[in-house]
Design a protein around this motif. Structure first.
Motif, PDB file in Angstrom:
ATOM      1  N   ALA A  92      32.212 -30.484 122.018  1.00 40.22           N
ATOM      2  CA  ALA A  92      32.713 -29.372 122.821  1.00 40.22           C
ATOM      3  C   ALA A  92      34.212 -29.208 122.631  1.00 40.22           C
ATOM      4  CB  ALA A  92      32.407 -29.614 124.296  1.00 40.22           C
ATOM      5  N   VAL A  94      37.837 -28.265 124.013  1.00 42.96           N
ATOM      6  CA  VAL A  94      38.546 -28.224 125.293  1.00 42.96           C
ATOM      7  C   VAL A  94      39.840 -27.468 125.030  1.00 42.96           C
ATOM      8  CG1 VAL A  94      39.521 -29.557 127.187  1.00 42.96           C
ATOM      9  CG2 VAL A  94      37.545 -30.440 125.944  1.00 42.96           C
ATOM     10  N   LEU A 108      33.038 -21.843 126.536  1.00 46.51           N
ATOM     11  CA  LEU A 108      33.622 -23.018 127.191  1.00 46.51           C
ATOM     12  C   LEU A 108      35.146 -22.911 127.257  1.00 46.51           C
ATOM     13  CD1 LEU A 108      31.496 -25.878 125.583  1.00 46.51           C
ATOM     14  CD2 LEU A 108      31.249 -24.861 127.856  1.00 46.51           C
ATOM     15  N   LEU A 114      33.067 -26.017 131.033  1.00 46.86           N
ATOM     16  CA  LEU A 114      32.805 -27.291 130.365  1.00 46.86           C
ATOM     17  C   LEU A 114      32.199 -28.293 131.344  1.00 46.86           C
ATOM     18  CD1 LEU A 114      33.057 -29.199 127.924  1.00 46.86           C
ATOM     19  CD2 LEU A 114      35.318 -29.797 128.792  1.00 46.86           C
TER      20      LEU A 114
END
Length: 181
Positions: A92, A94, A108, A114
């Motif tokens: 993922a 960030v 996200l 998230l």
């Protein structure tokens, strides 16, 4: 109740054109721990460092978090893809970078999104439908300094003039033009 996840957190300390984000990172990691997750946080040492860390953390993490921008995400995924195994169920982005196009694309971009995705993954074990997207990956094999290297691309690929422009997109240029660049 959500199951605790083991998170490999790869941090690019030079993200967002080199601006200090240590306080934000500290709050983010504290929140992950408060949610019950186990973390291993590793900073990159420079360009290409996310590849090695992604490869290393793939063996011990349920999810890899690429804390930085699109370049950090690309490196971490590249490391994961070349790890040759591991238990990772997802990578993922960030959004600590300048543009964060990947995070926007997969839904996200906000930290709340998230955290919801991690909660869903911990609860059901399924990533599909919780901010997760399957992505096509371009693998490029080339030679540098007499040895073969493998790199991966997402969302776009560039050669020739476009790649020269990207090479000159320095932190200073990013600060001047901002995320829309």
């Amino acid at each position: 109740m959500s199951k605790s996840l083991s998170l490999g957190v790869v941090v690019n300390p030079k993200a967002k054109a080199g601006r200090d984000q240590s306080a934000r990172l500290s709050q983010f990691t504290e929140r992950l721990v408060a949610a019950g997750h186990r973390l291993r946080v590793e900073p990159t040492a420079g360009p290409g460092g996310g590849i090695e860390l992604g490869r290393e953390l793939a063996a011990e993490s349920d999810v890899l978090l690429a804390v930085g921008g699109d370049g950090t995400f690309c490196e971490v995924v590249g490391g994961f893809l070349t790890a040759g195994g591991g238990r990772v169920r997802g990578v993922a982005p960030v959004s600590f970078g300048t543009g964060n196009d990947v995070a926007r694309h997969v839904g996200l971009f906000r930290e709340e999104d998230l955290f919801r995705a991690l909660e869903g993954l911990g609860r059901t074990g399924e990533a599909e439908g919780m901010g997760s997207r399957r992505m096509d990956v371009l693998e490029v094999r080339c030679w540098k300094d007499g040895r073969e290297i493998v790199r991966h691309g997402f969302l776009f690929a560039a050669v020739g003039f476009a790649s020269d422009i990207l090479r000159y997109t320095t932190p200073t240029v990013k600060r001047w033009f901002g995320p829309q660049l």
